[in-house]
Design an enzyme around this catalytic site. Structure first.
Site, PDB file in Angstrom:
ATOM      1  N   SER A 238       0.822  -1.213   0.000  1.00  0.00           N
ATOM      2  CA  SER A 238       0.000   0.000   0.000  1.00  0.00           C
ATOM      3  C   SER A 238       0.860   1.268   0.000  1.00  0.00           C
ATOM      4  CB  SER A 238      -0.977  -0.047   1.164  1.00  0.00           C
ATOM      5  OG  SER A 238      -2.043   0.787   0.884  1.00  0.00           O
ATOM      6  N   HIS A 380      -7.779  -5.587   1.229  1.00  0.00           N
ATOM      7  CA  HIS A 380      -6.555  -4.804   1.130  1.00  0.00           C
ATOM      8  C   HIS A 380      -5.611  -5.241   2.252  1.00  0.00           C
ATOM      9  CE1 HIS A 380      -4.169  -1.196   0.408  1.00  0.00           C
ATOM     10  NE2 HIS A 380      -4.219  -0.914   1.697  1.00  0.00           N
TER      11      HIS A 380
HETATM   12  C1  GTR Z   1      -5.275   4.454   2.367  1.00  0.00           C
HETATM   13  C2  GTR Z   1      -4.723   5.303   1.272  1.00  0.00           C
HETATM   14  C3  GTR Z   1      -4.064   4.436   0.250  1.00  0.00           C
HETATM   15  C4  GTR Z   1      -3.154   3.423   0.891  1.00  0.00           C
HETATM   16  C5  GTR Z   1      -3.679   2.853   2.177  1.00  0.00           C
HETATM   17  C6  GTR Z   1      -2.672   2.058   3.015  1.00  0.00           C
HETATM   18  O1  GTR Z   1      -6.002   5.139   3.294  1.00  0.00           O
HETATM   19  O2  GTR Z   1      -5.774   6.033   0.711  1.00  0.00           O
HETATM   20  O3  GTR Z   1      -3.401   5.220  -0.699  1.00  0.00           O
HETATM   21  O4  GTR Z   1      -1.894   3.933   1.058  1.00  0.00           O
HETATM   22  O5  GTR Z   1      -4.197   3.820   2.992  1.00  0.00           O
HETATM   23  O6  GTR Z   1      -1.502   2.406   3.122  1.00  0.00           O
HETATM   24  O7  GTR Z   1      -3.088   1.037   3.576  1.00  0.00           O
END
Ligand code: GTR
Length: 400
Positions: A238, A380
């Site tokens: 991420s 995610h």
């Molecule tokens: C979210 C962000 C993403 C990603 C994510 C993470 O809130 O919008 O770009 O970086 O966090 O790092 O898990």
């Protein structure tokens, strides 16, 4: 009032923005039919309109141009100079993991203009190896317990035992040593060594600092005889995956890059405006990218680059990207398309990409390709499934 006084004015307004109007009013697009028509900047044309037909022109002209475009407009400068880098082994255990590995807890100290920065590196090296081994280096953006050196806490985010059993070393640094991940304290790390960056519109910010830290870990690997420093894989999830891409693009010593669910300003194409957008990321995370990037908040079509160019800057080195089915925020299709776009640069090196025209089916990992990819079922996250495929991918290229 007490509370308001304790945060800076800037972060207070951000708080209002995030908790108040701006965030709820942001509607992410998840409808493919609403992706606007877009034209990507051409990879194989220089800024002076010269066609790039061979790898020499790519390396001498176009690739450096692309790096400069990302430095000026997105991630900021990557200062390389420091006065001294030393390291000390804070803890060493040659019979870690029941004798399977050697643990080293290394403190890397970087000094510049009498300011010092300490980076903690956790490293496990398999014991059953005859020569130097390749290493996976994670830029850890989650809790430090994920990379617990004692192994009393184990996590699939950094499945050290699995990686060791596969014959690879595994290491981690934590983002908080480099730039704490918040809008105020991000300055308390690498940026203490480079204060000029803070006043420059193209100055480094947190993501740049994390990538910088990965390169300092690589400086250390070059001095550790147990590690094959020509086979270092930089891994990030991420926001950490945005940093792993930037680290690999900036520092060609990284042999391979893994970018897991990195999404916007990571591996996904910004112009698609699918899921997270440039404007949204710059608003919620103003400390991640250079000030100049904010100029493009509602003008992505005017960006002189898109993220396929960052992938291409890593060529001809192998790169593995992932997505997850429940993580549309990170735009899986836009990630795959970004990789597809970069194929033409691998082709300049005579490297054939085996990527299909469309994303593979869920849970099918493409590991026998210079641009590896999978979309995994689920949320995610960085999981055991992801890591198993990183190891398979690395084994194809490192011939292990
Ligand atoms: C979210 C962000 C993403 C990603 C994510 C993470 O809130 O919008 O770009 O970086 O966090 O790092 O898990």
């Amino acid at each position: 009032m007490q509370y308001i006084k304790s945060v800076s004015l800037a972060s207070f307004f951000l708080l209002v923005l995030v908790q108040g109007q701006a965030q709820p009013s942001f509607q992410a697009n998840y409808d493919e039919s609403k992706v606007p028509p877009y034209t990507l900047p051409e990879l194989l044309k220089t800024t002076t309109n010269r066609e790039v037909r061979d790898k020499e022109t790519w390396e001498k002209v176009r690739r450096p141009e692309i790096i400069t475009l990302f430095e000026e407009n997105v991630y900021g400068q990557m200062p390389k100079a420091y006065d001294r880098l030393t390291y000390s082994i804070k803890n060493k255990n040659t019979s870690a993991m029941g004798g399977k590995a050697t643990l080293k807890e290394v403190v890397i100290e970087v000094v510049r203009n009498s300011k010092s920065l300490k980076i903690n590196l956790v490293l496990f090296v398999p014991n059953q190896q005859t020569g130097p081994v390749p290493v996976f280096l994670l830029i850890n953006n989650r809790g430090k317990d994920n990379t617990d050196p004692t192994r009393s806490h184990k996590s699939d985010f950094w499945p050290a035992e699995t990686v060791i059993d596969s014959g690879y070393a595994i290491a981690a640094i934590h983002v908080s040593d480099l730039a704490p991940d918040d809008t105020v304290n991000y300055v308390n790390g690498v940026l203490q060594l480079y204060p000029d960056q803070l006043t420059a519109n193209d100055g480094m910010r947190a993501i740049g600092a994390w990538a910088w830290g990965a390169s300092r870990a690589l400086d250390y690997f070059e001095k550790d005889a147990a590690i094959d420093a020509r086979k270092v894989v930089v891994v990030g999830h991420s926001r950490g995956g945005k940093a792993s891409l930037w680290a690999a693009a900036e520092d060609q010593r990284f042999a391979m890059c893994v970018t897991n669910c990195s999404g916007n300003t990571g591996a996904a194409l910004s112009r698609r405006g699918f899921g997270e957008t440039v404007s949204r990321i710059n608003t919620v995370f103003p400390h991640w990218f250079a000030t100049n990037y904010k100029k493009f908040n509602n003008k992505v079509a005017e960006l002189p680059l898109d993220q396929h160019m960052l992938i291409a800057a890593i060529a001809p080195r192998p790169l593995y990207a992932t997505n997850a089915t429940k993580d549309l925020w990170a735009d899986p299709r836009g990630t795959f398309l970004s990789l597809k776009q970069a194929e033409i640069v691998y082709a300049l090196y005579g490297i054939k990409s085996n990527l299909p025209a469309n994303p593979p089916v869920v849970n099918h990992a493409i590991v026998r390709a210079p641009l590896g990819y999978h979309i995994r079922e689920g949320e995610h996250n960085l999981t055991a499934f992801d890591w198993i495929n990183f190891v398979k991918f690395a084994s194809v290229y490192f011939k292990r």
